[in-house]
Write an enzyme that holds these catalytic residues in place. Structure first.
Site, PDB file in Angstrom:
ATOM      1  N   ASP A  96     -54.526 120.044   1.952  1.00  0.00           N
ATOM      2  CA  ASP A  96     -53.518 119.806   2.617  1.00  0.00           C
ATOM      3  C   ASP A  96     -52.622 121.196   3.315  1.00  0.00           C
ATOM      4  O   ASP A  96     -51.661 121.373   3.517  1.00  0.00           O
ATOM      5  CB  ASP A  96     -52.199 118.900   1.997  1.00  0.00           C
ATOM      6  CG  ASP A  96     -51.702 119.500   0.678  1.00  0.00           C
ATOM      7  OD1 ASP A  96     -52.097 120.802   0.509  1.00  0.00           O
ATOM      8  OD2 ASP A  96     -51.342 118.706  -0.051  1.00  0.00           O
ATOM      9  N   GLU A 118     -60.076 115.079  -1.344  1.00  0.00           N
ATOM     10  CA  GLU A 118     -58.694 114.788  -1.787  1.00  0.00           C
ATOM     11  C   GLU A 118     -57.734 114.238  -0.781  1.00  0.00           C
ATOM     12  O   GLU A 118     -56.650 114.691  -0.366  1.00  0.00           O
ATOM     13  CB  GLU A 118     -57.924 116.229  -2.316  1.00  0.00           C
ATOM     14  CG  GLU A 118     -56.736 115.615  -3.183  1.00  0.00           C
ATOM     15  CD  GLU A 118     -56.161 117.283  -3.658  1.00  0.00           C
ATOM     16  OE1 GLU A 118     -56.646 117.690  -4.621  1.00  0.00           O
ATOM     17  OE2 GLU A 118     -55.163 117.698  -3.102  1.00  0.00           O
ATOM     18  N   GLU A 132     -47.314 120.463   3.957  1.00  0.00           N
ATOM     19  CA  GLU A 132     -48.511 119.813   3.456  1.00  0.00           C
ATOM     20  C   GLU A 132     -48.617 118.361   3.768  1.00  0.00           C
ATOM     21  O   GLU A 132     -49.693 117.830   3.988  1.00  0.00           O
ATOM     22  CB  GLU A 132     -48.645 120.262   1.796  1.00  0.00           C
ATOM     23  CG  GLU A 132     -49.085 121.632   1.565  1.00  0.00           C
ATOM     24  CD  GLU A 132     -47.753 122.652   1.284  1.00  0.00           C
ATOM     25  OE1 GLU A 132     -46.628 122.143   1.819  1.00  0.00           O
ATOM     26  OE2 GLU A 132     -47.993 123.700   1.120  1.00  0.00           O
ATOM     27  N   HIS A 205     -44.150 128.172  -6.833  1.00  0.00           N
ATOM     28  CA  HIS A 205     -44.388 128.836  -5.723  1.00  0.00           C
ATOM     29  C   HIS A 205     -44.213 128.107  -4.227  1.00  0.00           C
ATOM     30  O   HIS A 205     -44.353 128.724  -3.362  1.00  0.00           O
ATOM     31  CB  HIS A 205     -46.053 129.249  -5.333  1.00  0.00           C
ATOM     32  CG  HIS A 205     -46.906 128.084  -5.208  1.00  0.00           C
ATOM     33  ND1 HIS A 205     -47.338 127.225  -6.223  1.00  0.00           N
ATOM     34  CD2 HIS A 205     -47.526 127.583  -4.027  1.00  0.00           C
ATOM     35  CE1 HIS A 205     -48.277 126.124  -5.765  1.00  0.00           C
ATOM     36  NE2 HIS A 205     -48.231 126.583  -4.517  1.00  0.00           N
ATOM     37  N   ARG A 207     -42.989 126.629  -0.899  1.00  0.00           N
ATOM     38  CA  ARG A 207     -42.029 126.762   0.000  1.00  0.00           C
ATOM     39  C   ARG A 207     -40.747 126.251  -0.077  1.00  0.00           C
ATOM     40  O   ARG A 207     -39.579 126.937  -0.002  1.00  0.00           O
ATOM     41  CB  ARG A 207     -42.461 126.161   1.426  1.00  0.00           C
ATOM     42  CG  ARG A 207     -43.318 127.404   2.054  1.00  0.00           C
ATOM     43  CD  ARG A 207     -44.036 126.902   3.221  1.00  0.00           C
ATOM     44  NE  ARG A 207     -45.286 127.653   3.394  1.00  0.00           N
ATOM     45  CZ  ARG A 207     -45.463 128.501   4.463  1.00  0.00           C
ATOM     46  NH1 ARG A 207     -44.317 128.891   5.185  1.00  0.00           N
ATOM     47  NH2 ARG A 207     -46.403 129.235   4.692  1.00  0.00           N
ATOM     48  N   HIS A 238     -47.359 134.023  -8.561  1.00  0.00           N
ATOM     49  CA  HIS A 238     -48.055 134.023  -7.288  1.00  0.00           C
ATOM     50  C   HIS A 238     -47.960 135.099  -6.630  1.00  0.00           C
ATOM     51  O   HIS A 238     -47.037 135.928  -6.748  1.00  0.00           O
ATOM     52  CB  HIS A 238     -47.429 132.749  -6.680  1.00  0.00           C
ATOM     53  CG  HIS A 238     -48.090 132.276  -5.369  1.00  0.00           C
ATOM     54  ND1 HIS A 238     -48.119 132.860  -4.344  1.00  0.00           N
ATOM     55  CD2 HIS A 238     -49.008 131.080  -5.582  1.00  0.00           C
ATOM     56  CE1 HIS A 238     -48.999 131.949  -3.394  1.00  0.00           C
ATOM     57  NE2 HIS A 238     -49.453 131.162  -4.187  1.00  0.00           N
TER      58      HIS A 238
HETATM   59  C1  UD1 Z   1     -50.312 127.905   0.291  1.00  0.00           C
HETATM   60  C2  UD1 Z   1     -50.447 126.229   0.845  1.00  0.00           C
HETATM   61  C3  UD1 Z   1     -49.896 125.561  -0.446  1.00  0.00           C
HETATM   62  C4  UD1 Z   1     -50.706 125.823  -1.771  1.00  0.00           C
HETATM   63  C5  UD1 Z   1     -50.594 127.530  -1.938  1.00  0.00           C
HETATM   64  C6  UD1 Z   1     -51.469 127.594  -3.060  1.00  0.00           C
HETATM   65  C7  UD1 Z   1     -49.983 126.000   3.211  1.00  0.00           C
HETATM   66  C8  UD1 Z   1     -49.280 125.514   4.323  1.00  0.00           C
HETATM   67  N1  UD1 Z   1     -49.567 125.986   1.795  1.00  0.00           N
HETATM   68  O1  UD1 Z   1     -48.789 128.311   0.321  1.00  0.00           O
HETATM   69  O2  UD1 Z   1     -50.210 123.999  -0.142  1.00  0.00           O
HETATM   70  O3  UD1 Z   1     -50.010 125.268  -2.870  1.00  0.00           O
HETATM   71  O4  UD1 Z   1     -51.029 128.091  -0.577  1.00  0.00           O
HETATM   72  O5  UD1 Z   1     -51.185 128.977  -3.723  1.00  0.00           O
HETATM   73  O6  UD1 Z   1     -51.352 126.476   3.300  1.00  0.00           O
HETATM   74  N2  UD1 Z   1     -50.497 136.140  -0.293  1.00  0.00           N
HETATM   75  C9  UD1 Z   1     -51.092 137.260  -0.732  1.00  0.00           C
HETATM   76  N3  UD1 Z   1     -52.133 137.521  -1.410  1.00  0.00           N
HETATM   77  C10 UD1 Z   1     -52.624 136.371  -1.664  1.00  0.00           C
HETATM   78  C11 UD1 Z   1     -52.392 135.188  -1.302  1.00  0.00           C
HETATM   79  C12 UD1 Z   1     -51.051 134.957  -0.726  1.00  0.00           C
HETATM   80  O7  UD1 Z   1     -50.500 138.483  -0.312  1.00  0.00           O
HETATM   81  O8  UD1 Z   1     -54.121 136.109  -2.455  1.00  0.00           O
HETATM   82  C13 UD1 Z   1     -49.256 136.111   0.205  1.00  0.00           C
HETATM   83  C14 UD1 Z   1     -49.323 135.798   1.733  1.00  0.00           C
HETATM   84  O9  UD1 Z   1     -49.640 136.970   2.496  1.00  0.00           O
HETATM   85  C15 UD1 Z   1     -48.219 135.344   2.174  1.00  0.00           C
HETATM   86  C16 UD1 Z   1     -47.860 134.686   0.808  1.00  0.00           C
HETATM   87  O10 UD1 Z   1     -48.223 135.121  -0.242  1.00  0.00           O
HETATM   88  O11 UD1 Z   1     -47.022 136.163   2.548  1.00  0.00           O
HETATM   89  C17 UD1 Z   1     -47.815 132.862   0.955  1.00  0.00           C
HETATM   90  O12 UD1 Z   1     -49.165 132.799   1.302  1.00  0.00           O
HETATM   91  P1  UD1 Z   1     -49.447 131.276   2.091  1.00  0.00           P
HETATM   92  O13 UD1 Z   1     -50.649 131.269   2.385  1.00  0.00           O
HETATM   93  O14 UD1 Z   1     -48.433 131.234   3.359  1.00  0.00           O
HETATM   94  O15 UD1 Z   1     -48.854 130.360   1.041  1.00  0.00           O
HETATM   95  P2  UD1 Z   1     -48.039 129.086   1.228  1.00  0.00           P
HETATM   96  O16 UD1 Z   1     -48.221 128.429   2.626  1.00  0.00           O
HETATM   97  O17 UD1 Z   1     -46.844 129.251   0.499  1.00  0.00           O
HETATM   98  N1  UDP Z   2     -54.110 128.775 -11.193  1.00  0.00           N
HETATM   99  C1  UDP Z   2     -54.953 129.832 -11.451  1.00  0.00           C
HETATM  100  N2  UDP Z   2     -54.430 130.924 -11.930  1.00  0.00           N
HETATM  101  C2  UDP Z   2     -52.965 131.006 -12.034  1.00  0.00           C
HETATM  102  C3  UDP Z   2     -52.222 129.883 -11.638  1.00  0.00           C
HETATM  103  C4  UDP Z   2     -52.911 128.546 -11.368  1.00  0.00           C
HETATM  104  O1  UDP Z   2     -56.058 129.884 -11.545  1.00  0.00           O
HETATM  105  O2  UDP Z   2     -52.519 132.216 -12.539  1.00  0.00           O
HETATM  106  C5  UDP Z   2     -55.094 127.427 -10.707  1.00  0.00           C
HETATM  107  C6  UDP Z   2     -54.771 126.169 -11.618  1.00  0.00           C
HETATM  108  O3  UDP Z   2     -55.621 126.181 -12.542  1.00  0.00           O
HETATM  109  C7  UDP Z   2     -55.151 125.213 -10.392  1.00  0.00           C
HETATM  110  C8  UDP Z   2     -54.704 125.922  -9.082  1.00  0.00           C
HETATM  111  O4  UDP Z   2     -54.800 127.402  -9.562  1.00  0.00           O
HETATM  112  O5  UDP Z   2     -56.433 124.965 -10.263  1.00  0.00           O
HETATM  113  C9  UDP Z   2     -53.382 125.532  -8.400  1.00  0.00           C
HETATM  114  O6  UDP Z   2     -53.227 126.392  -7.453  1.00  0.00           O
HETATM  115  P1  UDP Z   2     -51.688 126.773  -6.621  1.00  0.00           P
HETATM  116  O7  UDP Z   2     -50.670 126.170  -7.864  1.00  0.00           O
HETATM  117  O8  UDP Z   2     -51.782 127.960  -6.081  1.00  0.00           O
HETATM  118  O9  UDP Z   2     -51.778 125.563  -5.603  1.00  0.00           O
HETATM  119  P2  UDP Z   2     -51.342 123.995  -5.539  1.00  0.00           P
HETATM  120  O10 UDP Z   2     -52.133 123.216  -6.397  1.00  0.00           O
HETATM  121  O11 UDP Z   2     -50.029 123.618  -5.759  1.00  0.00           O
HETATM  122  O12 UDP Z   2     -51.710 123.701  -3.960  1.00  0.00           O
END
Ligand code: UD1
Ligand code: UDP
Length: 374
Positions: A96, A118, A132, A205, A207, A238
């Site tokens: 999602d 999923e 999501e 993490h 939103r 995160h």
């Molecule tokens: C997104 C997903 C959410 C999921 C989460 C997993 C959407 C709408 N949401 O969250 O469902 O649970 O990812 O973790 O897609 N960032 C980095 N480096 C990284 C990853 C992220 O710098 O490796 C930063 C991004 O630049 C951004 C922030 O973290 O500023 C959030 O990333 P984003 O992809 O926007 O995450 P969410 O939408 O919060």
């Molecule tokens: N996870 C990981 N390292 C971490 C925290 C979580 O590998 O430090 C894994 C966790 O086992 C799960 C996945 O990340 O499989 C969950 O991702 P996240 O919580 O970012 O996103 P969500 O599941 O909420 O979409």
């Protein structure tokens, strides 16, 4: 040979698609094209490396301060020529995220079949989780195949008039993944740092929790440490800068709180397995923890994963400071409730989800291609 394009963009998509991607790449009936949108950079890189996945295409969309709109439009723009060049028979997306929705829309524009892994999770609250819930509802409208992890997810889809023949209940591939990661003998520097003390594992993490909710959650963590002077907290933070800034500001100086970089998934699963309990707002962690026999207190007011709540392995505690601290206290001072949560059965799958999905794809796409040749 029939080509399957898998599109991933965030950490959980890589982790949960990894078992399926492995099966597709081992199959002699399919050719794999693995695309990462790069919505997450470091966290996706970490997971890809761990599961030995190599992207055929990286759209590199991540940028500082990215918004939902900027991710969506960049993915749409950059995926179109890739799909036109690769000509897949089906595109598989997971869950999602923004990547999931944008990749599905890109596939629809190219009139390519879409398989949604999923599928069918719902809260029916447009803004929780945001965005999501709408992402997955919209993907359900676009998809041709719906791989539902549970019977409840299938019922949700049926109630939305989705054709029963296009829905398969497979279990969640998250559980398949645990077969690849758990180790009997395991050590880690963070475990050594806690020197045998019991610890609570935390991830946050979402939103909806950024800002004041997260402040309440972090205050509750500090309260818990006051009540339990021998317990430690481990929090792999995160990469979201908003989460990191607040965590560092509120938690970094406490001697029993250990903030770390995101752990690779082998470390995360093995450390979770050795924790006392888990506090999280993550979706994936809610699915994994029951197999690790750890109670999970979910830092959200609602979940699209009510099966775990009904099975007694998850408890929704929301983001109120007192409620969180009280819920942890209740669990840690009542052995019976703790054991009840820890010993429940995982309702999210049996570790065979990827196998079920690939069988459906083989039956449909590989047989259709063979029929076409005759
Ligand atoms: C997104 C997903 C959410 C999921 C989460 C997993 C959407 C709408 N949401 O969250 O469902 O649970 O990812 O973790 O897609 N960032 C980095 N480096 C990284 C990853 C992220 O710098 O490796 C930063 C991004 O630049 C951004 C922030 O973290 O500023 C959030 O990333 P984003 O992809 O926007 O995450 P969410 O939408 O919060
Ligand atoms: N996870 C990981 N390292 C971490 C925290 C979580 O590998 O430090 C894994 C966790 O086992 C799960 C996945 O990340 O499989 C969950 O991702 P996240 O919580 O970012 O996103 P969500 O599941 O909420 O979409």
């Amino acid at each position: 040979m029939c080509k399957i394009m898998c599109v991933v963009g965030t950490r959980p998509e890589v982790i949960k698609m990894a078992p399926l991607v492995h099966k597709i790449s081992q199959s002699n009936q399919f050719e794999l094209c693995l695309v990462t949108t790069g919505q997450h950079k470091e966290m996706v890189g970490q997971a890809m490396e761990l599961f030995q996945l190599k992207a055929d295409v990286d759209l590199e969309v991540m940028k500082a301060g990215q918004t939902l709109t900027s991710i969506t439009s960049r993915v749409l723009d950059r995926l179109e020529p890739v799909m036109q060049a690769e000509q897949p028979s089906v595109v598989l997306v997971h869950g999602d995220t923004t990547t999931t929705l944008a990749a599905s829309l890109a596939a629809f524009y190219q009139k390519v079949d879409i398989g949604h892994v999923e599928a069918g999770l719902r809260t029916y609250d447009k803004y929780a989780p945001y965005p999501e819930e709408m992402n997955r509802q919209l993907v359900s409208r676009l998809a041709d195949w719906h791989f539902a992890p549970t019977e409840l997810a299938r019922e949700n889809l049926l109630a939305e008039n989705i054709d029963a023949k296009s829905i398969q209940v497979t279990g969640n591939t998250a559980i398949d993944c645990l077969n690849l990661t758990l180790k009997q003998h395991y050590s880690h520097e963070l475990l050594e740092r806690m020197n045998g003390h019991e610890f609570i594992l935390v991830t946050v993490h979402r939103r909806e929790n950024l800002g004041v909710n997260m402040e309440h959650i972090f205050s509750a963590l500090l309260d818990i440490l006051d009540y339990f002077p021998n317990i430690h907290i481990l929090f792999p933070v995160h990469k979201n800068p908003v989460v990191r800034e607040l965590a560092e500001q509120m938690l970094q100086n406490h001697p029993r709180i250990h903030l770390s970089e995101p752990l690779n998934t082998v470390d995360f699963h093995n450390i979770a397995y050795r924790s006392l309990l888990i506090l999280t707002d993550s979706g994936g962690v809610q699915e994994e923890a029951p197999s690790l026999h750890k109670p999970v207190l979910v830092l959200r007011n609602q979940t699209e994963r009510p099966e775990g709540v009904d099975a007694g392995v998850l408890k929704l505690v929301g983001t109120d400071r007192e409620t969180i601290a009280q819920s942890v206290t209740a669990l840690l001072t009542d052995e019976r409730s703790y054991q009840q949560m820890a010993c429940g059965i995982n309702p999210y799958g049996d570790g065979q989800a990827a196998e079920r999905i690939i069988r459906v794809l083989e039956q449909h796409y590989a047989s259709a291609q063979a029929a076409g040749r005759e």
